[in-house]
Scaffold this motif. Structure first.
Motif, mmCIF file in Angstrom:
data_model
loop_
_atom_site.group_PDB
_atom_site.id
_atom_site.type_symbol
_atom_site.label_atom_id
_atom_site.label_comp_id
_atom_site.label_asym_id
_atom_site.label_seq_id
_atom_site.Cartn_x
_atom_site.Cartn_y
_atom_site.Cartn_z
ATOM 1 N N GLN A 1 56.126 -15.140 80.977
ATOM 2 C CA GLN A 1 56.245 -14.059 80.005
ATOM 3 C C GLN A 1 56.145 -12.714 81.102
ATOM 4 O OE1 GLN A 1 53.199 -13.196 77.204
ATOM 5 N NE2 GLN A 1 54.114 -11.117 76.803
ATOM 6 N N ILE A 2 56.969 -11.869 81.078
ATOM 7 C CA ILE A 2 57.224 -10.889 81.809
ATOM 8 C C ILE A 2 56.195 -9.833 81.329
ATOM 9 C CG2 ILE A 2 58.453 -8.703 82.341
ATOM 10 C CD1 ILE A 2 61.020 -10.158 81.307
ATOM 11 N N PRO A 3 55.320 -9.452 82.248
ATOM 12 C CA PRO A 3 54.127 -8.809 81.917
ATOM 13 C C PRO A 3 54.260 -7.422 81.442
ATOM 14 C CG PRO A 3 53.801 -9.843 84.364
ATOM 15 C CD PRO A 3 55.292 -9.739 83.732
ATOM 16 N N LEU A 4 53.617 -7.097 80.408
ATOM 17 C CA LEU A 4 53.882 -5.771 79.762
ATOM 18 C C LEU A 4 53.531 -4.562 80.640
ATOM 19 C CD1 LEU A 4 54.694 -4.554 77.232
ATOM 20 C CD2 LEU A 4 52.275 -4.712 76.275
ATOM 21 N N ARG A 5 52.797 -4.804 81.611
ATOM 22 C CA ARG A 5 52.271 -3.940 82.633
ATOM 23 C C ARG A 5 53.684 -3.237 83.491
ATOM 24 N NH1 ARG A 5 48.666 -7.049 87.053
ATOM 25 N NH2 ARG A 5 48.284 -8.286 85.049
ATOM 26 N N MET A 6 54.512 -4.235 83.318
ATOM 27 C CA MET A 6 55.770 -3.702 84.044
ATOM 28 C C MET A 6 56.322 -2.425 83.619
ATOM 29 S SD MET A 6 59.589 -5.482 84.359
ATOM 30 C CE MET A 6 59.152 -6.507 85.916
ATOM 31 N N ALA A 7 56.300 -2.205 82.075
ATOM 32 C CA ALA A 7 56.909 -0.894 81.890
ATOM 33 C C ALA A 7 56.418 0.467 82.223
ATOM 34 C CB ALA A 7 57.018 -1.043 80.293
ATOM 35 N N PRO A 8 55.217 0.467 81.911
ATOM 36 C CA PRO A 8 54.399 1.796 82.622
ATOM 37 C C PRO A 8 54.354 1.769 84.055
ATOM 38 C CG PRO A 8 52.701 0.129 81.668
ATOM 39 C CD PRO A 8 54.060 -0.504 81.484
ATOM 40 N N MET A 9 54.219 0.794 84.825
ATOM 41 C CA MET A 9 54.011 0.861 86.272
ATOM 42 C C MET A 9 55.194 1.112 86.897
ATOM 43 S SD MET A 9 51.485 -1.969 87.590
ATOM 44 C CE MET A 9 51.355 -1.371 89.166
ATOM 45 N N VAL A 10 56.463 0.654 86.426
ATOM 46 C CA VAL A 10 57.687 0.957 87.034
ATOM 47 C C VAL A 10 58.173 2.525 86.508
ATOM 48 C CG1 VAL A 10 59.325 0.300 84.964
ATOM 49 C CG2 VAL A 10 60.016 -0.043 87.360
ATOM 50 N N LEU A 11 57.730 2.775 85.437
ATOM 51 C CA LEU A 11 57.927 4.236 84.987
ATOM 52 C C LEU A 11 57.448 5.369 86.034
ATOM 53 C CD1 LEU A 11 58.060 5.655 81.481
ATOM 54 C CD2 LEU A 11 56.780 6.586 83.309
ATOM 55 N N SER B 1 62.529 -0.194 101.667
ATOM 56 C CA SER B 1 61.269 0.040 102.054
ATOM 57 C C SER B 1 60.194 -0.332 100.857
ATOM 58 C CB SER B 1 60.928 1.229 102.790
ATOM 59 O OG SER B 1 61.050 2.314 101.719
ATOM 60 N N GLY B 2 60.730 -0.314 99.574
ATOM 61 C CA GLY B 2 60.072 -0.789 98.567
ATOM 62 C C GLY B 2 59.898 0.388 97.548
ATOM 63 N N PHE B 3 60.501 1.522 97.522
ATOM 64 C CA PHE B 3 60.119 2.457 96.446
ATOM 65 C C PHE B 3 61.036 2.010 95.248
ATOM 66 C CE2 PHE B 3 59.160 5.265 100.249
ATOM 67 C CZ PHE B 3 58.179 6.276 99.516
ATOM 68 N N LEU B 4 60.529 2.562 94.313
ATOM 69 C CA LEU B 4 60.881 2.098 92.903
ATOM 70 C C LEU B 4 61.996 3.274 92.403
ATOM 71 C CD1 LEU B 4 59.103 -0.323 91.298
ATOM 72 C CD2 LEU B 4 57.731 1.179 92.987
ATOM 73 N N GLY B 5 62.829 2.269 91.604
ATOM 74 C CA GLY B 5 63.963 2.657 90.972
ATOM 75 C C GLY B 5 65.272 1.814 90.875
ATOM 76 N N GLY B 6 66.501 2.469 90.500
ATOM 77 C CA GLY B 6 67.459 1.465 90.351
ATOM 78 C C GLY B 6 68.568 2.004 91.507
ATOM 79 N N GLU B 7 69.870 1.323 91.445
ATOM 80 C CA GLU B 7 71.010 1.535 92.122
ATOM 81 C C GLU B 7 71.989 2.301 91.641
ATOM 82 O OE1 GLU B 7 68.779 -2.390 93.372
ATOM 83 O OE2 GLU B 7 69.436 -1.483 91.598
ATOM 84 N N VAL B 8 72.008 2.202 90.310
ATOM 85 C CA VAL B 8 73.300 2.864 89.542
ATOM 86 C C VAL B 8 73.761 4.298 89.831
ATOM 87 C CG1 VAL B 8 74.459 3.417 87.370
ATOM 88 C CG2 VAL B 8 73.212 1.082 87.620
ATOM 89 N N THR B 9 72.894 5.236 89.733
ATOM 90 C CA THR B 9 73.181 6.550 89.964
ATOM 91 C C THR B 9 73.332 6.792 91.541
ATOM 92 O OG1 THR B 9 71.722 7.171 88.294
ATOM 93 C CG2 THR B 9 72.254 9.056 89.468
ATOM 94 N N PRO B 10 72.845 6.418 92.309
ATOM 95 C CA PRO B 10 73.002 6.545 93.831
ATOM 96 C C PRO B 10 74.603 5.846 94.181
ATOM 97 C CG PRO B 10 70.806 5.875 93.746
ATOM 98 C CD PRO B 10 71.285 5.473 92.469
ATOM 99 N N LEU B 11 74.661 4.669 93.369
ATOM 100 C CA LEU B 11 76.137 4.200 93.674
ATOM 101 C C LEU B 11 77.064 4.882 93.092
ATOM 102 C CD1 LEU B 11 75.017 0.270 93.212
ATOM 103 C CD2 LEU B 11 76.304 1.440 95.299
ATOM 104 N N PHE B 12 76.735 5.705 91.800
ATOM 105 C CA PHE B 12 77.618 6.606 91.363
ATOM 106 C C PHE B 12 77.960 7.569 92.156
ATOM 107 C CE2 PHE B 12 76.876 6.028 86.256
ATOM 108 C CZ PHE B 12 77.701 4.806 86.421
#
Length: 413
Positions: free
Chosen positions: A65-75, A286-297
């Motif tokens: 199961q994907i841990p629910l903590r993923m949502a607040p931590m990644v935010l 280096s491990g910082f959080l976020g996605g790739e879409v907007t930088p790729l845009f």
């Protein structure tokens, strides 16, 4: 739930970006921020370190199961990354929030494995569609990103519902998405087609550099600096150095103003796309959080601006096509990104964006920003593979037999 989570995320992201733009001195503390975020993830984030790849693996394997903590931590991690100047996107955060929330619902309702997979696809679609304001592209992305070259139509209705409702909820909570300039229509001719083919080759080349550069830098840093907090601090220090070297804030954070500028400014620096690529590879590697879409845009729009000037194409159309096609090639999602381009800038981008996205997708080969993506048939054709193989396990040479995936420890809830 996806729409509400995206609305909160986008609000906090806007506040963080505005604060950083008015207090750019805060960028100097990015190494310290990396140390703190890394310490938090080292202590509580180990089960969710897979990010988007964890979501894709769970769709296929369903052994955790994907841990629910993923949502607040990644935010929290993504907002802090942007607050202190890291170059990252937002789709990864939205997809991970949507996936973890969807799996929490599936667990509560005790649904069957098949329904759970459909809910996870809906979570991906709901997060992607609501965070960008592109509900149809979000629905297709939720299906297309899971298996390269194949759409799981059994999840189409759940994904469409989640993406449309998520977008409506986000907008109803007061979120206003970026409005991009609408290019004029350009008739397709043999000469224009030849230019787009050359355009696609360049897009594929940059996509390969981004994918390979980010993955190899991440592997190199993990080998040299095993402890995540120090690794993120080192990455933060490198971003600060690049920021001072570039002499501009344009490559920090999302970089949306420069994306819009690429649609109409023929004097945009030719090196803008390369700078953003470097900033983003260091930030994410280096491990910082976020996605790739907007930088790729950003990279794609800036590259498209330059290529359009070189090839004699309209600058606004070149920026629009480059923006969508680069992510399509890097994420192996040409259909979703072609639809997304239409939702963002209008139907005048057709058929050009479909041609460039498809050709760039094929030329990029069997690689992508999501190594957990499965593939059932090689891009150049041939028989079906014996099983769905993750891109990370696909042999470099076609003659080599695919290696068996390495067993992974079960993820704690």
């Amino acid at each position: 739930m996806c729409g509400g989570a995206s609305a909160l995320f986008l609000f906090l992201l806007e506040e963080a970006t505005t604060f950083r733009e008015h207090h750019s001195v805060i960028v100097y503390t990015l190494p310290l921020a990396g140390l703190v975020i890394g310490a938090l993830y080292a202590k509580w984030g180990t089960p969710i370190r897979g990010g988007n790849n964890l979501i894709i693996d769970t769709v296929h394997e369903g052994d955790r199961q994907i841990p629910l903590r993923m949502a607040p931590m990644v935010l929290l991690g993504t907002v802090l990354t942007h607050l202190f100047g890291g170059s990252a996107g937002r789709e990864g955060t939205a997809v991970q929030m949507g996936g973890s929330l969807a799996d929490a619902i599936a667990s509560r309702l005790r649904v069957s494995p098949d329904i759970r997979r459909e809910l996870l696809a809906a979570g991906i679609a709901g997060g992607f569609g609501s965070v960008f304001g592109t509900p149809i592209a979000g629905a297709v992305f939720g299906l297309e990103v899971v298996v390269v070259g194949r759409l799981g139509y059994e999840a189409l209705l759940p994904a469409l519902v989640a993406s449309v409702v998520g977008d409506l909820v986000t907008r109803s909570l007061g979120i206003v998405h970026t409005v991009y300039p609408v290019p004029a229509a350009l008739p397709l001719s043999a000469g224009v087609l030849a230019k787009w083919l050359a355009f696609a080759v360049a897009v594929a080349g940059v996509a390969i550099v981004f994918v390979e550069g980010t993955h190899r830098l991440k592997k190199l840093l993990e080998g040299r600096v095993p402890w995540l907090p120090v690794r993120m601090a080192v990455g933060g220090l490198a971003v600060v150095g690049l920021w001072r070297l570039a002499g501009t804030d344009a490559y920090l954070g999302l970089g949306v103003p420069t994306i819009v500028r690429a649609f109409g400014d023929p004097s945009l620096p030719e090196s803008a796309f390369a700078w953003k690529l470097l900033f983003t590879a260091v930030t994410l590697g280096s491990g910082f959080l976020g996605g790739e879409v907007t930088p790729l845009f950003f990279i794609g729009a800036a590259l498209g601006n330059v290529l359009a000037r070189l090839l004699g194409l309209p600058v606004d159309l070149g920026a629009a096509v480059g923006m969508a096609a680069l992510f399509a090639a890097a994420a192996n999602t040409p259909l979703a990104l072609s639809i997304m381009a239409v939702e963002l800038v209008g139907a005048s981008v057709l058929p050009h964006v479909v041609i460039v996205s498809t050709v760039a997708y094929l030329l990029t080969g069997h690689r992508g920003i999501y190594p957990a993506q499965r593939i059932a048939r090689l891009k150049h054709g041939g028989p079906l593979l014996a099983r769905l193989i993750p891109l990370r396990d696909l042999p470099t040479e076609p003659s080599e037999p695919p290696k068996a995936p390495e067993p992974r420890e079960p993820t704690p809830r």
